[in-house]
Design a protein around this motif. Sequence first.
Motif, mmCIF file in Angstrom:
data_model
loop_
_atom_site.group_PDB
_atom_site.id
_atom_site.type_symbol
_atom_site.label_atom_id
_atom_site.label_comp_id
_atom_site.label_asym_id
_atom_site.label_seq_id
_atom_site.Cartn_x
_atom_site.Cartn_y
_atom_site.Cartn_z
ATOM 1 N N THR A 245 35.915 43.187 41.819
ATOM 2 C CA THR A 245 35.515 42.331 40.700
ATOM 3 C C THR A 245 34.888 43.129 39.556
ATOM 4 O OG1 THR A 245 33.419 41.870 41.827
ATOM 5 C CG2 THR A 245 35.221 40.309 42.160
ATOM 6 N N GLY A 249 38.194 44.476 37.794
ATOM 7 C CA GLY A 249 38.321 43.304 36.940
ATOM 8 C C GLY A 249 39.126 42.167 37.538
ATOM 9 N N ILE A 250 39.156 42.080 38.856
ATOM 10 C CA ILE A 250 39.901 41.016 39.534
ATOM 11 C C ILE A 250 39.014 39.783 39.670
ATOM 12 C CG2 ILE A 250 40.989 40.375 41.737
ATOM 13 C CD1 ILE A 250 41.784 43.304 42.032
ATOM 14 N N ALA A 251 39.582 38.603 39.480
ATOM 15 C CA ALA A 251 38.818 37.364 39.599
ATOM 16 C C ALA A 251 38.283 37.206 41.016
ATOM 17 C CB ALA A 251 39.699 36.171 39.231
ATOM 18 N N ALA A 252 37.077 36.701 41.135
ATOM 19 C CA ALA A 252 36.439 36.559 42.443
ATOM 20 C C ALA A 252 37.261 35.677 43.382
ATOM 21 C CB ALA A 252 35.031 35.987 42.273
ATOM 22 N N GLY A 253 37.960 34.676 42.811
ATOM 23 C CA GLY A 253 38.755 33.783 43.641
ATOM 24 C C GLY A 253 39.942 34.459 44.302
#
Length: 412
Positions: A245, A249-253
């Motif tokens: 994250t 930069g990956i979405a937490a979902g």
Amino acid sequence: MTAGQLTSRPAPVAPARLPFVVYVLAVGTFLMLTTEFVVAGLLPEIAGDLGVGVGRAGLLITVFAVGMIVGAPAMALLTRRVPRRVTLMAALAVFAAGHVVVALGSSFPLLLGARFVTAWATGAFWAVASVVATRAAGPAASSRALGLVGAGGMLANVVGVPLGAFAGQLSGWRGPFWALAALALAAIPLIARHVRREQEDQQPVPLRTELAAVRSRRLWLVLAACATTTGGVLSVYSYVSPLLTDRAGIAAGLVPLVLVGFGAGSLVGTVVGGRLGDAHPHATTVVVAAVTTLVLLALCLLSGRAVPAVALVGLLGLVGLSANPVLSALAVRSAGVAPTLGVAMSVSAYNLGTAVGSGTAGATLGTGLGAVGPVVVGTAVAALTLVPTTALALAGRRRSPGPALSPARAPG
């Protein structure tokens, strides 16, 4: 190696199919690893219900790891004269009772105690199951059998833990503990039916002889490799969420999907590693250590990019723990007349490496390295695995070739 240790018979051929008891034992390890990690997905619910902070509730995970470290070898010694079938059944019964206590309990210290006792039962089951699996499969398929038993544990990360967390959200956090208790009780008659007398020791070995056997230099090299290989991989896995994250930069979902990919890769890698390890045990351990180090180094350099980071985490799952069944089989063989104690010590080494590695990795999060700190630690620890695995490979090459040895008769 002395001439008396060799048999005149040709090396045994690996069976096309593993005995059914190996699959039964894999179900047991699935339950054991599910309970070790399912708490992580239930921490907010547990903390809220018991009126403690999330950090304090996390002690339910820590105390379980400590229980595994000290409990596995302790139980191997305490149950050394008990038939293995009885030990496995008793471990499942204690496991079920511990989960009932947790499901009913409202006192946090009581829950900590129950988790600690459950960890001792888990360590006993894992150690004895490993020896029974190798005896049932025979020396030509011992690593493959342990790969399948280990795959039960890896399946826990793919199926058991996510299902437990989902069920906890629907029925409350106590529901998964009731389910695990019921499944453990259902597994007891399977153990009673399928663990046969020929998988037991012919006669008890004196305690002094067992303790002398585990002084084997080869065994301690195997234990060092057990600690560093899991320490390197799981120090990264424990903190992969902030890496993905904050750094990539990956979405937490989307993080749970990446973790499922890691778990699926671990499941496949454990089975494949076990198959390769029967034919080329030392080459497998060295190559896995080298490739894991390279994957982690690449993750250090490319963690700022989403696609490479996700791909490398999946590859880490595929490769990173794939030598574990081979190392467990080597622990059984290197312990000579004390196979249960040898593999119990390997269970302790796996958990010790995980505890030290993840603890060190967590400390780096507050440094200038930030989210990439655990990967740096994991790379260094994984690289250390090359030392004991290379030493074992060189020692193996110096041994004169000969027919396969039974795990219980292999020299230390």
